[in-house]
Design a protein around this motif. Structure first.
Motif, PDB file in Angstrom:
ATOM      1  N   VAL A  72       0.842  -1.202   0.000  1.00 52.74           N
ATOM      2  CA  VAL A  72       0.000   0.000   0.000  1.00 52.74           C
ATOM      3  C   VAL A  72       0.876   1.251   0.000  1.00 52.74           C
ATOM      4  O   VAL A  72       0.617   2.215  -0.726  1.00 52.74           O
ATOM      5  CB  VAL A  72      -0.954   0.005   1.220  1.00 52.74           C
ATOM      6  CG1 VAL A  72      -1.707   1.316   1.323  1.00 52.74           C
ATOM      7  CG2 VAL A  72      -1.914  -1.166   1.157  1.00 52.74           C
ATOM      8  N   LEU A  73       1.938   1.219   0.770  1.00 51.64           N
ATOM      9  CA  LEU A  73       2.859   2.357   0.816  1.00 51.64           C
ATOM     10  C   LEU A  73       3.561   2.553  -0.524  1.00 51.64           C
ATOM     11  O   LEU A  73       3.799   3.689  -0.943  1.00 51.64           O
ATOM     12  CB  LEU A  73       3.895   2.168   1.929  1.00 51.64           C
ATOM     13  CG  LEU A  73       3.362   2.189   3.354  1.00 51.64           C
ATOM     14  CD1 LEU A  73       4.465   1.846   4.338  1.00 51.64           C
ATOM     15  CD2 LEU A  73       2.752   3.537   3.691  1.00 51.64           C
ATOM     16  N   GLU A  74       3.884   1.459  -1.196  1.00 48.69           N
ATOM     17  CA  GLU A  74       4.537   1.562  -2.509  1.00 48.69           C
ATOM     18  C   GLU A  74       3.626   2.221  -3.530  1.00 48.69           C
ATOM     19  O   GLU A  74       4.106   2.933  -4.410  1.00 48.69           O
ATOM     20  CB  GLU A  74       4.966   0.181  -3.002  1.00 48.69           C
ATOM     21  CG  GLU A  74       6.187  -0.347  -2.296  1.00 48.69           C
ATOM     22  CD  GLU A  74       6.568  -1.749  -2.739  1.00 48.69           C
ATOM     23  OE1 GLU A  74       5.698  -2.489  -3.267  1.00 48.69           O
ATOM     24  OE2 GLU A  74       7.740  -2.121  -2.556  1.00 48.69           O
ATOM     25  N   THR A  75       2.316   2.008  -3.426  1.00 49.33           N
ATOM     26  CA  THR A  75       1.397   2.653  -4.367  1.00 49.33           C
ATOM     27  C   THR A  75       1.161   4.121  -3.990  1.00 49.33           C
ATOM     28  O   THR A  75       1.106   4.977  -4.868  1.00 49.33           O
ATOM     29  CB  THR A  75       0.042   1.926  -4.429  1.00 49.33           C
ATOM     30  OG1 THR A  75      -0.522   1.858  -3.126  1.00 49.33           O
ATOM     31  CG2 THR A  75       0.215   0.527  -4.980  1.00 49.33           C
ATOM     32  N   LYS A  76       1.051   4.410  -2.712  1.00 46.83           N
ATOM     33  CA  LYS A  76       0.810   5.792  -2.274  1.00 46.83           C
ATOM     34  C   LYS A  76       2.022   6.687  -2.507  1.00 46.83           C
ATOM     35  O   LYS A  76       1.886   7.850  -2.865  1.00 46.83           O
ATOM     36  CB  LYS A  76       0.457   5.836  -0.784  1.00 46.83           C
ATOM     37  CG  LYS A  76      -0.937   5.401  -0.463  1.00 46.83           C
ATOM     38  CD  LYS A  76      -1.211   5.599   1.015  1.00 46.83           C
ATOM     39  CE  LYS A  76      -2.617   5.205   1.365  1.00 46.83           C
ATOM     40  NZ  LYS A  76      -2.908   5.372   2.797  1.00 46.83           N
ATOM     41  N   PHE A  77       3.213   6.159  -2.277  1.00 40.97           N
ATOM     42  CA  PHE A  77       4.435   6.945  -2.370  1.00 40.97           C
ATOM     43  C   PHE A  77       5.342   6.421  -3.475  1.00 40.97           C
ATOM     44  O   PHE A  77       6.562   6.390  -3.329  1.00 40.97           O
ATOM     45  CB  PHE A  77       5.176   6.918  -1.024  1.00 40.97           C
ATOM     46  CG  PHE A  77       4.350   7.438   0.114  1.00 40.97           C
ATOM     47  CD1 PHE A  77       4.186   8.792   0.305  1.00 40.97           C
ATOM     48  CD2 PHE A  77       3.714   6.562   0.993  1.00 40.97           C
ATOM     49  CE1 PHE A  77       3.419   9.286   1.354  1.00 40.97           C
ATOM     50  CE2 PHE A  77       2.949   7.036   2.047  1.00 40.97           C
ATOM     51  CZ  PHE A  77       2.798   8.403   2.224  1.00 40.97           C
ATOM     52  N   ALA A  78       4.736   6.030  -4.597  1.00 43.32           N
ATOM     53  CA  ALA A  78       5.491   5.417  -5.696  1.00 43.32           C
ATOM     54  C   ALA A  78       6.561   6.353  -6.231  1.00 43.32           C
ATOM     55  O   ALA A  78       7.714   5.940  -6.424  1.00 43.32           O
ATOM     56  CB  ALA A  78       4.534   5.003  -6.812  1.00 43.32           C
ATOM     57  N   GLU A  79       6.223   7.605  -6.455  1.00 37.59           N
ATOM     58  CA  GLU A  79       7.178   8.559  -7.022  1.00 37.59           C
ATOM     59  C   GLU A  79       8.369   8.780  -6.083  1.00 37.59           C
ATOM     60  O   GLU A  79       9.523   8.798  -6.516  1.00 37.59           O
ATOM     61  CB  GLU A  79       6.474   9.884  -7.294  1.00 37.59           C
ATOM     62  CG  GLU A  79       7.335  10.902  -7.999  1.00 37.59           C
ATOM     63  CD  GLU A  79       6.569  12.171  -8.295  1.00 37.59           C
ATOM     64  OE1 GLU A  79       7.201  13.235  -8.247  1.00 37.59           O
ATOM     65  OE2 GLU A  79       5.350  12.091  -8.567  1.00 37.59           O
ATOM     66  N   THR A  80       8.102   8.907  -4.818  1.00 38.02           N
ATOM     67  CA  THR A  80       9.168   9.127  -3.840  1.00 38.02           C
ATOM     68  C   THR A  80      10.072   7.915  -3.732  1.00 38.02           C
ATOM     69  O   THR A  80      11.302   8.043  -3.721  1.00 38.02           O
ATOM     70  CB  THR A  80       8.559   9.442  -2.457  1.00 38.02           C
ATOM     71  OG1 THR A  80       7.699  10.560  -2.572  1.00 38.02           O
ATOM     72  CG2 THR A  80       9.634   9.718  -1.439  1.00 38.02           C
TER      73      THR A  80
END
Length: 99
Positions: A72-80
């Motif tokens: 979930v974190l990888e999708t929310k903060f993909a750009e970062t």
């Protein structure tokens, strides 16, 4: 000599009156009386004990700590996370270097 004692007494008396007036006004101006406060309800969700992802800068200072499911974190903060460099994984805890 009597005039000096009288002046000092009047000065002390003036300070007492001013202090008393300030204390009375200050207590009346308290906006947080129990009668005026409405009830505040907070819902606290269970938070994991350790972060899932930690972002650090080149000086080793923690920039951000992200809690939750890694996918979930990888999708929310993909750009970062794409701009960051993966450094280390310890259990479920991942460390990234941010430029």
């Amino acid at each position: 000599m009597k005039t000096k004692v009288l002046k000092i007494s009047l000065l002390i008396l003036a300070f007492v009156f001013v202090g008393n007036a300030y204390a009375n006004n200050h207590s009346k101006m308290n906006p947080y009386d129990e009668e005026t406060l409405s009830e505040i309800v907070l819902e606290i969700q269970e938070i994991e004990q350790s972060p899932t992802v930690t972002l650090i800068n080149k000086y080793g200072e923690v920039v951000a700590q992200l809690y939750g499911n890694k996918s979930v974190l990888e999708t929310k903060f993909a750009e970062t996370l794409e701009k960051a460099t993966f450094i280390l994984k310890h259990g479920d805890h991942h460390f990234y270097l941010i430029d």
